[in-house]
Design a protein around this motif. Sequence first.
Motif, PDB file in Angstrom:
ATOM      1  N   GLU A   1       0.833  -1.203   0.000  1.00 48.10           N
ATOM      2  CA  GLU A   1       0.000   0.000   0.000  1.00 48.10           C
ATOM      3  C   GLU A   1       0.866   1.251   0.000  1.00 48.10           C
ATOM      4  O   GLU A   1       0.581   2.228  -0.706  1.00 48.10           O
ATOM      5  CB  GLU A   1      -0.926  -0.029   1.217  1.00 48.10           C
ATOM      6  N   ILE A   2       1.938   1.226   0.799  1.00 47.11           N
ATOM      7  CA  ILE A   2       2.852   2.368   0.829  1.00 47.11           C
ATOM      8  C   ILE A   2       3.562   2.529  -0.511  1.00 47.11           C
ATOM      9  O   ILE A   2       3.695   3.638  -1.041  1.00 47.11           O
ATOM     10  CB  ILE A   2       3.870   2.207   1.973  1.00 47.11           C
ATOM     11  N   VAL A   3       3.988   1.410  -1.087  1.00 49.71           N
ATOM     12  CA  VAL A   3       4.665   1.453  -2.384  1.00 49.71           C
ATOM     13  C   VAL A   3       3.722   1.976  -3.464  1.00 49.71           C
ATOM     14  O   VAL A   3       4.132   2.731  -4.358  1.00 49.71           O
ATOM     15  CB  VAL A   3       5.205   0.061  -2.758  1.00 49.71           C
ATOM     16  N   GLY A   4       2.430   1.582  -3.379  1.00 52.28           N
ATOM     17  CA  GLY A   4       1.455   2.095  -4.346  1.00 52.28           C
ATOM     18  C   GLY A   4       1.394   3.609  -4.331  1.00 52.28           C
ATOM     19  O   GLY A   4       1.360   4.260  -5.393  1.00 52.28           O
ATOM     20  N   GLY A   5       1.384   4.198  -3.135  1.00 53.41           N
ATOM     21  CA  GLY A   5       1.404   5.659  -3.031  1.00 53.41           C
ATOM     22  C   GLY A   5       2.736   6.242  -3.441  1.00 53.41           C
ATOM     23  O   GLY A   5       2.799   7.317  -4.053  1.00 53.41           O
ATOM     24  N   LEU A   6       3.817   5.518  -3.122  1.00 52.87           N
ATOM     25  CA  LEU A   6       5.157   5.988  -3.483  1.00 52.87           C
ATOM     26  C   LEU A   6       5.291   6.151  -4.998  1.00 52.87           C
ATOM     27  O   LEU A   6       5.886   7.120  -5.485  1.00 52.87           O
ATOM     28  CB  LEU A   6       6.187   4.988  -2.956  1.00 52.87           C
ATOM     29  N   LEU A   7       4.709   5.213  -5.747  1.00 55.48           N
ATOM     30  CA  LEU A   7       4.802   5.265  -7.206  1.00 55.48           C
ATOM     31  C   LEU A   7       4.028   6.440  -7.792  1.00 55.48           C
ATOM     32  O   LEU A   7       4.308   6.869  -8.923  1.00 55.48           O
ATOM     33  CB  LEU A   7       4.288   3.958  -7.809  1.00 55.48           C
ATOM     34  N   LEU A   8       3.066   6.969  -7.040  1.00 53.21           N
ATOM     35  CA  LEU A   8       2.287   8.111  -7.512  1.00 53.21           C
ATOM     36  C   LEU A   8       2.928   9.444  -7.131  1.00 53.21           C
ATOM     37  O   LEU A   8       2.484  10.495  -7.599  1.00 53.21           O
ATOM     38  CB  LEU A   8       0.871   8.070  -6.937  1.00 53.21           C
ATOM     39  N   GLY A   9       3.950   9.389  -6.285  1.00 50.85           N
ATOM     40  CA  GLY A   9       4.527  10.605  -5.745  1.00 50.85           C
ATOM     41  C   GLY A   9       5.772  11.074  -6.460  1.00 50.85           C
ATOM     42  O   GLY A   9       6.114  10.619  -7.558  1.00 50.85           O
ATOM     43  N   PRO A  10       6.494  11.990  -5.801  1.00 53.45           N
ATOM     44  CA  PRO A  10       7.672  12.601  -6.434  1.00 53.45           C
ATOM     45  C   PRO A  10       8.821  11.635  -6.672  1.00 53.45           C
ATOM     46  O   PRO A  10       9.710  11.930  -7.463  1.00 53.45           O
ATOM     47  CB  PRO A  10       8.073  13.692  -5.425  1.00 53.45           C
ATOM     48  N   SER A  11       8.809  10.470  -5.999  1.00 57.47           N
ATOM     49  CA  SER A  11       9.903   9.508  -6.179  1.00 57.47           C
ATOM     50  C   SER A  11       9.777   8.700  -7.458  1.00 57.47           C
ATOM     51  O   SER A  11      10.742   8.063  -7.885  1.00 57.47           O
ATOM     52  CB  SER A  11       9.957   8.549  -4.986  1.00 57.47           C
ATOM     53  N   ALA A  12       8.603   8.684  -8.072  1.00 55.23           N
ATOM     54  CA  ALA A  12       8.408   7.877  -9.281  1.00 55.23           C
ATOM     55  C   ALA A  12       7.681   8.688 -10.353  1.00 55.23           C
ATOM     56  O   ALA A  12       8.294   9.193 -11.286  1.00 55.23           O
ATOM     57  CB  ALA A  12       7.632   6.606  -8.950  1.00 55.23           C
ATOM     58  N   LEU A  13       6.348   8.826 -10.210  1.00 58.18           N
ATOM     59  CA  LEU A  13       5.578   9.566 -11.197  1.00 58.18           C
ATOM     60  C   LEU A  13       6.049  11.012 -11.305  1.00 58.18           C
ATOM     61  O   LEU A  13       6.046  11.597 -12.400  1.00 58.18           O
ATOM     62  CB  LEU A  13       4.092   9.518 -10.837  1.00 58.18           C
ATOM     63  N   GLY A  14       6.462  11.580 -10.170  1.00 57.28           N
ATOM     64  CA  GLY A  14       6.935  12.966 -10.187  1.00 57.28           C
ATOM     65  C   GLY A  14       8.187  13.161 -11.015  1.00 57.28           C
ATOM     66  O   GLY A  14       8.471  14.282 -11.469  1.00 57.28           O
ATOM     67  N   LEU A  15       8.955  12.090 -11.227  1.00 59.28           N
ATOM     68  CA  LEU A  15      10.164  12.195 -12.031  1.00 59.28           C
ATOM     69  C   LEU A  15       9.863  12.143 -13.527  1.00 59.28           C
ATOM     70  O   LEU A  15      10.512  12.829 -14.322  1.00 59.28           O
ATOM     71  CB  LEU A  15      11.138  11.070 -11.666  1.00 59.28           C
ATOM     72  N   VAL A  16       8.895  11.301 -13.903  1.00 60.32           N
ATOM     73  CA  VAL A  16       8.609  11.117 -15.329  1.00 60.32           C
ATOM     74  C   VAL A  16       7.471  12.013 -15.815  1.00 60.32           C
ATOM     75  O   VAL A  16       7.406  12.364 -16.983  1.00 60.32           O
ATOM     76  CB  VAL A  16       8.291   9.637 -15.627  1.00 60.32           C
ATOM     77  N   ALA A  17       6.559  12.342 -14.937  1.00 64.01           N
ATOM     78  CA  ALA A  17       5.424  13.196 -15.318  1.00 64.01           C
ATOM     79  C   ALA A  17       5.056  14.093 -14.142  1.00 64.01           C
ATOM     80  O   ALA A  17       4.033  13.889 -13.475  1.00 64.01           O
ATOM     81  CB  ALA A  17       4.229  12.341 -15.748  1.00 64.01           C
ATOM     82  N   PRO A  18       5.876  15.081 -13.825  1.00 65.29           N
ATOM     83  CA  PRO A  18       5.636  15.931 -12.647  1.00 65.29           C
ATOM     84  C   PRO A  18       4.297  16.656 -12.672  1.00 65.29           C
ATOM     85  O   PRO A  18       3.682  16.874 -11.630  1.00 65.29           O
ATOM     86  CB  PRO A  18       6.809  16.918 -12.672  1.00 65.29           C
ATOM     87  N   SER A  19       3.827  17.009 -13.865  1.00 68.87           N
ATOM     88  CA  SER A  19       2.549  17.716 -13.939  1.00 68.87           C
ATOM     89  C   SER A  19       1.392  16.820 -13.504  1.00 68.87           C
ATOM     90  O   SER A  19       0.432  17.282 -12.873  1.00 68.87           O
ATOM     91  CB  SER A  19       2.310  18.227 -15.364  1.00 68.87           C
ATOM     92  N   VAL A  20       1.484  15.520 -13.830  1.00 72.59           N
ATOM     93  CA  VAL A  20       0.435  14.574 -13.412  1.00 72.59           C
ATOM     94  C   VAL A  20       0.470  14.388 -11.903  1.00 72.59           C
ATOM     95  O   VAL A  20      -0.576  14.361 -11.243  1.00 72.59           O
ATOM     96  CB  VAL A  20       0.618  13.220 -14.125  1.00 72.59           C
ATOM     97  N   ALA A  21       1.660  14.248 -11.327  1.00 71.16           N
ATOM     98  CA  ALA A  21       1.789  14.099  -9.878  1.00 71.16           C
ATOM     99  C   ALA A  21       1.254  15.328  -9.158  1.00 71.16           C
ATOM    100  O   ALA A  21       0.571  15.217  -8.131  1.00 71.16           O
ATOM    101  CB  ALA A  21       3.247  13.851  -9.502  1.00 71.16           C
ATOM    102  N   ASP A  22       1.545  16.515  -9.682  1.00 69.36           N
ATOM    103  CA  ASP A  22       1.026  17.750  -9.071  1.00 69.36           C
ATOM    104  C   ASP A  22      -0.485  17.831  -9.205  1.00 69.36           C
ATOM    105  O   ASP A  22      -1.168  18.370  -8.330  1.00 69.36           O
ATOM    106  CB  ASP A  22       1.671  18.973  -9.726  1.00 69.36           C
TER     107      ASP A  22
END
Length: 467
Positions: free
Chosen positions: A40-61
């Motif tokens: 569950e934590i990893v699922g949120g991690l992938l949506l945050g600045p450590s993963a999605l924020g690197l490849v698609a920062p606008s989507v994470a924001d």
Amino acid sequence: MSLTVAEVAKILIVLTVFLLAAHLGGHIFARLRQPPVIGEIVGGLLLGPSALGLVAPSVADWLIPPSGPTAHVLGAVYQLGTILMVFLAGLEMRQSGLGAERRTVLYTTVTGLVIPFVGGLAIAQAVDPEALAGPHGSAMSISLVLGLAIAVTSIPVISRIMMDLGIMDSLFARTVLTVAVVEDVLLYVVLAVILGLAHIQADTSYGLPALLPGDSIGWDVAYYVGASVLFFALLLVGGRAAFQRLATGPLGALERRSPAAFRLVFLFALCLSCMGLGIDPIFGALTAGIAMAEKKDAKTGSPGLSAVRGFSLAFFVPIYFALVGFRLDLVQNLDLVFFGQLFVLACVIKFGSVWVGARLAGKTPSWSTHFAVAMNARGGPGIIVASVTFGAGVINGQFFVALVLLSILTSQLAGAWLTRVLSKDPTFVSSDRPPVPAEALVGQQSLPSEPLSATAVAPPETRSTPH
């Protein structure tokens, strides 16, 4: 405040994304024989600045903007998830009796609390508190957080480990859980003081403290300690009786109409009582859980409690852990040197303090070692300490990341250690029941330790917990 159709649609999309990410991550980790809560934590991690924020920062924001309706709704879900998570922790605290091994309980509780807090104060003197403090942190609050991080033990993690290994009814397991219960109650009082100091630092005190004259830190600390201890003492002694009296008296009609609603009313009333006293509502949630906890040998559970637990574990708690993962910025805030030092110091100090207490109580070196390893699991309470203090601005992102990783890794290590030891020597846990046959342990060695939360006292498919 009315919302536009577009705003409502965005809120529903974001909630759906986080819910799917949390449950999918939990399911994958359960299939891998790992604690679902880490998924569950990893699922949120992938949506945050450590993963999605690197490849698609606008989507994470877009998922969690800094302000607006979506941010407010997710903030409310996060706070309710915290309250319900702590409530489930309270449900677990009555699962062990205090009668077993009183000498061991006394010695290990004292050493397991005093030495870690002294260690936390010493570490705080050796580091720069400002490097770990958030906007509302102070040298005193950072020292207390360090003490908590070292001393905390996870009741649900330990419970799941013992259940997986089939030793829940052993003297060893009962002693571990008893010490964990006593420690966690006292540590929650310390957490109340930390949060009180944060409100003083931020000048955001609420409830009774905001009405009291004077600006002495000493008096403020004395108030938060006194109010927290008094609240805990009253509810621990009379909470269960008050709950039962309300169920058959003034709120009896609500109990008969909707047992779940009655329990939520009782939970929220205690949270509001805490807020009136100026202490954090999570302490009302903890005492509400303790008051409602059912006996270990109960044949049937309360339908109302099952309903609250079921919906909490289906919605609020997974999103809570996913949001914890979303907040983990491993790119900006993971300092491997600092985390490595904290991990080693926390494990050595906690292990050593509990081991010394067990030896002073007359236990053998091997028994003391296994006991100390079990008490080193920090799990859900460790994550709660990290998330609550980070949310209150006491600690910064670097410290938050280190505390969450510390909680996860120590829980995994405790489960792996006890599984390995029990497979080699099934008699070490038992002095009051027949030894566990070696063949009964077949297939146990790969079982997960526990999801660090109330979510893990039953198979992941059911998501039912007594905590």
